[in-house]
Design a protein around this motif. Structure first.
Motif, PDB file in Angstrom:
ATOM      1  N   LEU A  15       0.823  -1.213   0.000  1.00 16.25           N
ATOM      2  CA  LEU A  15       0.000   0.000   0.000  1.00 16.25           C
ATOM      3  C   LEU A  15       0.855   1.261   0.000  1.00 16.25           C
ATOM      4  O   LEU A  15       0.556   2.221  -0.706  1.00 16.25           O
ATOM      5  CB  LEU A  15      -0.940   0.008   1.207  1.00 16.25           C
ATOM      6  CG  LEU A  15      -2.198  -0.825   1.057  1.00 16.25           C
ATOM      7  CD1 LEU A  15      -2.898  -0.957   2.402  1.00 16.25           C
ATOM      8  CD2 LEU A  15      -3.133  -0.200   0.044  1.00 16.25           C
ATOM      9  N   VAL A  16       1.918   1.255   0.778  1.00 17.29           N
ATOM     10  CA  VAL A  16       2.815   2.428   0.801  1.00 17.29           C
ATOM     11  C   VAL A  16       3.456   2.618  -0.569  1.00 17.29           C
ATOM     12  O   VAL A  16       3.565   3.740  -1.072  1.00 17.29           O
ATOM     13  CB  VAL A  16       3.869   2.283   1.921  1.00 17.29           C
ATOM     14  CG1 VAL A  16       4.943   3.351   1.804  1.00 17.29           C
ATOM     15  CG2 VAL A  16       3.193   2.350   3.287  1.00 17.29           C
ATOM     16  N   ALA A  17       3.873   1.522  -1.196  1.00 18.66           N
ATOM     17  CA  ALA A  17       4.475   1.613  -2.533  1.00 18.66           C
ATOM     18  C   ALA A  17       3.470   2.161  -3.545  1.00 18.66           C
ATOM     19  O   ALA A  17       3.816   3.021  -4.374  1.00 18.66           O
ATOM     20  CB  ALA A  17       4.985   0.246  -2.966  1.00 18.66           C
ATOM     21  N   LEU A  18       2.244   1.693  -3.480  1.00 11.69           N
ATOM     22  CA  LEU A  18       1.223   2.183  -4.403  1.00 11.69           C
ATOM     23  C   LEU A  18       0.887   3.651  -4.162  1.00 11.69           C
ATOM     24  O   LEU A  18       0.637   4.403  -5.107  1.00 11.69           O
ATOM     25  CB  LEU A  18      -0.039   1.328  -4.302  1.00 11.69           C
ATOM     26  CG  LEU A  18       0.073  -0.057  -4.927  1.00 11.69           C
ATOM     27  CD1 LEU A  18      -1.152  -0.901  -4.587  1.00 11.69           C
ATOM     28  CD2 LEU A  18       0.266   0.038  -6.421  1.00 11.69           C
ATOM     29  N   THR A  19       0.885   4.071  -2.909  1.00 18.11           N
ATOM     30  CA  THR A  19       0.626   5.494  -2.641  1.00 18.11           C
ATOM     31  C   THR A  19       1.788   6.346  -3.146  1.00 18.11           C
ATOM     32  O   THR A  19       1.573   7.443  -3.654  1.00 18.11           O
ATOM     33  CB  THR A  19       0.385   5.773  -1.146  1.00 18.11           C
ATOM     34  OG1 THR A  19       1.502   5.351  -0.399  1.00 18.11           O
ATOM     35  CG2 THR A  19      -0.866   5.075  -0.652  1.00 18.11           C
ATOM     36  N   GLY A  20       3.001   5.833  -3.027  1.00 20.30           N
ATOM     37  CA  GLY A  20       4.163   6.538  -3.590  1.00 20.30           C
ATOM     38  C   GLY A  20       4.046   6.676  -5.096  1.00 20.30           C
ATOM     39  O   GLY A  20       4.343   7.731  -5.671  1.00 20.30           O
ATOM     40  N   PHE A  39      -6.891  11.708  -1.944  1.00 21.15           N
ATOM     41  CA  PHE A  39      -7.717  10.863  -1.086  1.00 21.15           C
ATOM     42  C   PHE A  39      -7.159   9.443  -1.037  1.00 21.15           C
ATOM     43  O   PHE A  39      -7.036   8.846   0.036  1.00 21.15           O
ATOM     44  CB  PHE A  39      -9.170  10.825  -1.572  1.00 21.15           C
ATOM     45  CG  PHE A  39      -9.974   9.760  -0.875  1.00 21.15           C
ATOM     46  CD1 PHE A  39     -10.450   9.977   0.410  1.00 21.15           C
ATOM     47  CD2 PHE A  39     -10.211   8.535  -1.485  1.00 21.15           C
ATOM     48  CE1 PHE A  39     -11.169   8.991   1.074  1.00 21.15           C
ATOM     49  CE2 PHE A  39     -10.926   7.547  -0.827  1.00 21.15           C
ATOM     50  CZ  PHE A  39     -11.408   7.775   0.450  1.00 21.15           C
ATOM     51  N   LEU A  40      -6.826   8.886  -2.199  1.00 23.12           N
ATOM     52  CA  LEU A  40      -6.305   7.517  -2.251  1.00 23.12           C
ATOM     53  C   LEU A  40      -4.969   7.396  -1.527  1.00 23.12           C
ATOM     54  O   LEU A  40      -4.697   6.376  -0.885  1.00 23.12           O
ATOM     55  CB  LEU A  40      -6.185   7.044  -3.693  1.00 23.12           C
ATOM     56  CG  LEU A  40      -7.519   6.787  -4.406  1.00 23.12           C
ATOM     57  CD1 LEU A  40      -7.288   6.474  -5.869  1.00 23.12           C
ATOM     58  CD2 LEU A  40      -8.296   5.689  -3.718  1.00 23.12           C
ATOM     59  N   VAL A  41      -4.139   8.412  -1.613  1.00 20.84           N
ATOM     60  CA  VAL A  41      -2.850   8.396  -0.907  1.00 20.84           C
ATOM     61  C   VAL A  41      -3.085   8.397   0.605  1.00 20.84           C
ATOM     62  O   VAL A  41      -2.514   7.581   1.333  1.00 20.84           O
ATOM     63  CB  VAL A  41      -1.967   9.592  -1.340  1.00 20.84           C
ATOM     64  CG1 VAL A  41      -0.813   9.802  -0.388  1.00 20.84           C
ATOM     65  CG2 VAL A  41      -1.459   9.367  -2.761  1.00 20.84           C
ATOM     66  N   VAL A  42      -3.936   9.291   1.085  1.00 19.78           N
ATOM     67  CA  VAL A  42      -4.209   9.365   2.528  1.00 19.78           C
ATOM     68  C   VAL A  42      -4.877   8.072   3.002  1.00 19.78           C
ATOM     69  O   VAL A  42      -4.507   7.516   4.042  1.00 19.78           O
ATOM     70  CB  VAL A  42      -5.072  10.604   2.855  1.00 19.78           C
ATOM     71  CG1 VAL A  42      -5.563  10.570   4.291  1.00 19.78           C
ATOM     72  CG2 VAL A  42      -4.277  11.876   2.596  1.00 19.78           C
ATOM     73  N   PHE A  43      -5.841   7.578   2.230  1.00 24.26           N
ATOM     74  CA  PHE A  43      -6.535   6.345   2.594  1.00 24.26           C
ATOM     75  C   PHE A  43      -5.555   5.167   2.622  1.00 24.26           C
ATOM     76  O   PHE A  43      -5.554   4.372   3.569  1.00 24.26           O
ATOM     77  CB  PHE A  43      -7.672   6.070   1.607  1.00 24.26           C
ATOM     78  CG  PHE A  43      -8.420   4.803   1.904  1.00 24.26           C
ATOM     79  CD1 PHE A  43      -9.332   4.751   2.944  1.00 24.26           C
ATOM     80  CD2 PHE A  43      -8.211   3.664   1.142  1.00 24.26           C
ATOM     81  CE1 PHE A  43     -10.029   3.582   3.220  1.00 24.26           C
ATOM     82  CE2 PHE A  43      -8.896   2.492   1.414  1.00 24.26           C
ATOM     83  CZ  PHE A  43      -9.809   2.451   2.448  1.00 24.26           C
ATOM     84  N   GLY A  44      -4.720   5.057   1.605  1.00 17.64           N
ATOM     85  CA  GLY A  44      -3.745   3.964   1.546  1.00 17.64           C
ATOM     86  C   GLY A  44      -2.768   4.000   2.707  1.00 17.64           C
ATOM     87  O   GLY A  44      -2.452   2.955   3.300  1.00 17.64           O
ATOM     88  N   LEU A  45      -2.289   5.192   3.052  1.00 14.88           N
ATOM     89  CA  LEU A  45      -1.355   5.305   4.174  1.00 14.88           C
ATOM     90  C   LEU A  45      -2.045   4.991   5.500  1.00 14.88           C
ATOM     91  O   LEU A  45      -1.446   4.365   6.384  1.00 14.88           O
ATOM     92  CB  LEU A  45      -0.730   6.699   4.203  1.00 14.88           C
ATOM     93  CG  LEU A  45       0.230   7.007   3.048  1.00 14.88           C
ATOM     94  CD1 LEU A  45       0.699   8.456   3.124  1.00 14.88           C
ATOM     95  CD2 LEU A  45       1.404   6.052   3.028  1.00 14.88           C
ATOM     96  N   ALA A  46      -3.306   5.395   5.630  1.00 12.93           N
ATOM     97  CA  ALA A  46      -4.048   5.094   6.865  1.00 12.93           C
ATOM     98  C   ALA A  46      -4.276   3.592   7.013  1.00 12.93           C
ATOM     99  O   ALA A  46      -4.076   3.029   8.095  1.00 12.93           O
ATOM    100  CB  ALA A  46      -5.382   5.843   6.867  1.00 12.93           C
TER     101      ALA A  46
END
Length: 118
Positions: A15-20, A39-46
């Motif tokens: 998930l962190v890699a995908l948000t990056g 939104f997707l970055v914040v959601f993925g990191l959460a």
């Protein structure tokens, strides 16, 4: 127990890699939907943070880690199934199998016994 905790951490890393990757797409101008990407970055990191915390709780024998991991497996599996029906992607198969294996392992006697208060 080890497999469940390791899988949760592996999913968090993914998930962190995908948000990056999403941030790179946004910064390079390949993606114009700024709000959606943010939104997707914040959601993925959460979700990644919850998975890491849940893996730690499971490792330490606390039952509080089971529900978030189980919920994520169900959501991830449903998403993989939808992607699989739309595209037939081998990655979707891998994610679906991983979700199913982790969910089933989460319900096995050794994992439940490890996370039940003594």
């Amino acid at each position: 127990m080890v497999v469940v905790a390791a899988a949760a951490v592996l999913e968090a890393v993914a998930l962190v890699a995908l948000t990056g990757w999403g941030v790179v797409q946004l910064v390079t101008g390949r993606q114009n939907a700024v709000g959606v990407v943010l939104f997707l970055v914040v959601f993925g990191l959460a979700v990644a943070a919850v998975l890491v915390g849940s893996a730690r709780a499971l490792w330490e024998g606390r039952r509080t880690g089971r529900a978030p991991v189980a919920t994520w497996q169900l959501l991830q599996g449903a998403t993989a199934l939808a992607v699989l029906q739309a595209t037939g992607s081998p990655v979707a198969w891998a994610v679906l199998v991983l979700s199913a294996v982790v969910f089933v392992l989460l319900l096995t006697r050794p994992v439940v016994a490890h996370t039940v208060p003594r």
